[in-house]
Design a protein around this motif. Sequence first.
Motif, PDB file in Angstrom:
ATOM      1  N   ARG B 111       0.823  -1.037   0.053  1.00  0.00           N
ATOM      2  CA  ARG B 111      -0.023  -0.010   0.006  1.00  0.00           C
ATOM      3  C   ARG B 111       0.795   1.366  -0.017  1.00  0.00           C
ATOM      4  O   ARG B 111       0.531   2.379  -0.324  1.00  0.00           O
ATOM      5  N   LEU B 112       1.965   1.278   0.667  1.00  0.00           N
ATOM      6  CA  LEU B 112       2.672   2.567   0.792  1.00  0.00           C
ATOM      7  C   LEU B 112       4.136   2.294  -0.191  1.00  0.00           C
ATOM      8  O   LEU B 112       4.639   1.260  -0.467  1.00  0.00           O
ATOM      9  N   PRO B 113       4.623   3.492  -0.578  1.00  0.00           N
ATOM     10  CA  PRO B 113       5.520   3.475  -1.592  1.00  0.00           C
ATOM     11  C   PRO B 113       6.825   3.426  -0.753  1.00  0.00           C
ATOM     12  O   PRO B 113       7.708   4.161  -0.799  1.00  0.00           O
ATOM     13  N   VAL B 114       7.074   2.286  -0.185  1.00  0.00           N
ATOM     14  CA  VAL B 114       8.474   1.980   0.396  1.00  0.00           C
ATOM     15  C   VAL B 114       9.308   0.868  -0.484  1.00  0.00           C
ATOM     16  O   VAL B 114       8.488   0.109  -1.000  1.00  0.00           O
ATOM     17  N   ARG B 115      10.311   1.061  -0.511  1.00  0.00           N
ATOM     18  CA  ARG B 115      11.349   0.311  -1.517  1.00  0.00           C
ATOM     19  C   ARG B 115      12.138  -0.659  -0.499  1.00  0.00           C
ATOM     20  O   ARG B 115      12.860  -0.067   0.215  1.00  0.00           O
ATOM     21  N   VAL B 116      11.961  -1.900  -0.504  1.00  0.00           N
ATOM     22  CA  VAL B 116      12.674  -2.820   0.420  1.00  0.00           C
ATOM     23  C   VAL B 116      13.495  -3.628  -0.491  1.00  0.00           C
ATOM     24  O   VAL B 116      12.780  -4.204  -1.152  1.00  0.00           O
ATOM     25  N   ASN B 117      14.560  -3.790   0.001  1.00  0.00           N
ATOM     26  CA  ASN B 117      15.521  -4.902  -0.893  1.00  0.00           C
ATOM     27  C   ASN B 117      15.070  -6.329  -0.489  1.00  0.00           C
ATOM     28  O   ASN B 117      15.601  -6.936   0.397  1.00  0.00           O
ATOM     29  N   LEU B 118      13.934  -6.758  -1.068  1.00  0.00           N
ATOM     30  CA  LEU B 118      13.524  -7.970  -0.367  1.00  0.00           C
ATOM     31  C   LEU B 118      14.487  -9.196  -0.697  1.00  0.00           C
ATOM     32  O   LEU B 118      14.541 -10.090   0.410  1.00  0.00           O
ATOM     33  N   ASP B 119      15.295  -9.341  -1.619  1.00  0.00           N
ATOM     34  CA  ASP B 119      15.968 -10.256  -1.863  1.00  0.00           C
ATOM     35  C   ASP B 119      17.110 -10.635  -0.890  1.00  0.00           C
ATOM     36  O   ASP B 119      17.041 -11.457  -0.206  1.00  0.00           O
ATOM     37  N   ALA B 120      17.636  -9.323  -0.360  1.00  0.00           N
ATOM     38  CA  ALA B 120      18.617  -9.136   0.665  1.00  0.00           C
ATOM     39  C   ALA B 120      18.080  -9.582   1.917  1.00  0.00           C
ATOM     40  O   ALA B 120      18.560 -10.303   2.912  1.00  0.00           O
ATOM     41  N   MET B 121      16.738  -9.214   2.087  1.00  0.00           N
ATOM     42  CA  MET B 121      16.104  -9.414   3.465  1.00  0.00           C
ATOM     43  C   MET B 121      15.674 -11.060   3.432  1.00  0.00           C
ATOM     44  O   MET B 121      15.816 -11.705   4.551  1.00  0.00           O
ATOM     45  N   LEU B 122      15.410 -11.498   2.396  1.00  0.00           N
ATOM     46  CA  LEU B 122      15.187 -12.934   2.374  1.00  0.00           C
ATOM     47  C   LEU B 122      16.292 -14.070   2.249  1.00  0.00           C
ATOM     48  O   LEU B 122      16.031 -15.044   3.113  1.00  0.00           O
ATOM     49  N   PHE B 123      17.240 -13.600   1.902  1.00  0.00           N
ATOM     50  CA  PHE B 123      18.519 -14.765   1.735  1.00  0.00           C
ATOM     51  C   PHE B 123      19.710 -14.105   2.421  1.00  0.00           C
ATOM     52  O   PHE B 123      20.619 -14.913   2.367  1.00  0.00           O
TER      53      PHE B 123
END
Lengths: 272, 285
Positions: B111-123
Amino acid sequence: MASLNEPPAVDLAGVVAGYGRAAVLEGIDLRVDSGELVGIVGPSGAGKTTLLRLLTGEAARYDGRVRLFGEDVTARPPRRLGLVPQLGSLDWDFPLRVRQAVLLGLAPETGRVPWFSRPEHRRADAMLDRLGILEYANRPISDLSGGQKQRVLLARALVRDADLLLLDEPTSGVDIATRHDVLHLLGELNADGITIVLTTHDLNWVATHLPRIVCLNRGVVADGPPTQVITTENLVLTYGAPMRVIHDGASVVVVDEEPLVGRLPAAPSDAV
Amino acid sequence: MDLLVEPFGYTFFVRAAVAGVLVGGMCGALSVFIVLRRMSYIGHGLSHAVVGGVAIALALDLGLYVGAVASTVVAAVLVDRVGRRRGLHADASIGIVTTALFALGVLVVSRLPVRVNLDAMLFGNILAVTTQDLLVSGGVALGLGLVLLRWWKTLVAVTFDPDVSRVHGIRTAATELSFNLLVAAVVVASIRVLGVLLIAAAVVIPGAIGRLVSRSIGTILAVAVGVGVGTAVVGLFASFHLNVPSGPSIVLVGAVAFVLTYGTTAAVSAGRLRQVRLATRESTT
Ligand SMILES: Nc1ncnc2c1ncn2[C@@H]1O[C@H](COP(=O)(O)OP(=O)(O)OP(=O)(O)O)[C@@H](O)[C@H]1O
Ligand SMILES: [Mg+2]
């Protein structure tokens, strides 16, 4: 054995208790003096375990008085209490050696270092010796027989110098010889002044060996020495089933009113 | 030799190696209790809750760690509460509480315009280990070490027999809650190196290997810490040279170690049995 001004080890008066629904125990009056050895008998679901839980503060009391050594039972049980749970309630594959398991009885009062002190080890070993399992001190608890496990739990409760020992069915799941040993041991501990309250299913075992028994079924049905308490009327009141009581000198034996076979439909004659 | 020395020419690798050793050791130590308490999914669950917390924190413009800590603490407390209910075990409460927090985080992110580096967070991403991460890992490791030293006997007693421990005067409820909070702290400190999806294995494998090789809890702890540190170090080297994320390589090294230990211990006990059989036969003939 109890001195006049010492409060009773267990003092229940007008107790109603349960688990947050309808009461399981009602109108319980029970007094156990220091130095007594008492067995609680009754059918499955009678509330024997609940009675013990009441003393350890696990079951909810709705009314009445529950005191141990003169003090109300609260969330924090008294220092002098030792509990021996049913064998089956524990994970015996847990990676502990016998001596370690016994030392855990000292965990609430031990020092702040991660190991137990030498005097603590000596206490544990003395208790293991006393209970006849010192030779197993370094064995993993998973390698023990039922009777040996029972002794480990006893040692864990006793090593903290408990004055009052609560045991839930200490003889279920062990053979006749072990049962006899455990009973003998409890007798000895009791002779040393430890107050013992245990529950059991085994009427004959209790009847022939304990100085005092309490028949429980929601309330206290009868209370006293086995020769007086174990009567056909009391057993009907407690168990709701007729049983025959045979008095043989100082001991009593309880047998089923009718032989079980007599109540079964006759087997066809050609059956193997 | 170069293969071992070369990575240390890079500051980021030195940082990662320090973080890896700390994280491996912490996860290894906790894994002993996690395995014994049969709550193997606690790592999985709490790290998912972190995703939720981090997303919300970013959306509110708070720090990463604020979100991570807040969400794992909330999750740990709720897991503890829910698991206390009769008939629900730790696994059910972990499944409900932590997945809900994860879902909340995903909703916020969408819903919000945040950019999270999901890859780095997941792995996990060793390139990204900052000095702040190191400080957090170091602090948590120190705290965990002190707690284990001070409350080791209490923890063992409560893990083995919570009911009797309570009756004998140990504050069981407080001990269990503290343990869950400790796990939460370790999970937060481990995310950078291991990643959300892979923490679960890191807090189980070392304890499982320890159980395979010993039946004494103290020895198991030592083995588990060693395995945790060892797999982290080996995994980090693999991550560097093969250019793969650090989380998967550490976990795979751990899994291989588990398989090897499993095979070896099985072979050893089979060999013992064979010897006893032979000896018995010889003595009877
Ligand atoms: N935790 C609990 N919550 C709700 N009800 C319970 C709980 N434990 C026991 N009860 C109920 O309380 C009653 C007494 O149970 P309790 O376990 O005290 O019996 P018991 O005499 O020990 O039986 P047994 O000989 O089978 O061990 C039973 O009707 C049981 O259904
Ligand atoms: Mg019972």
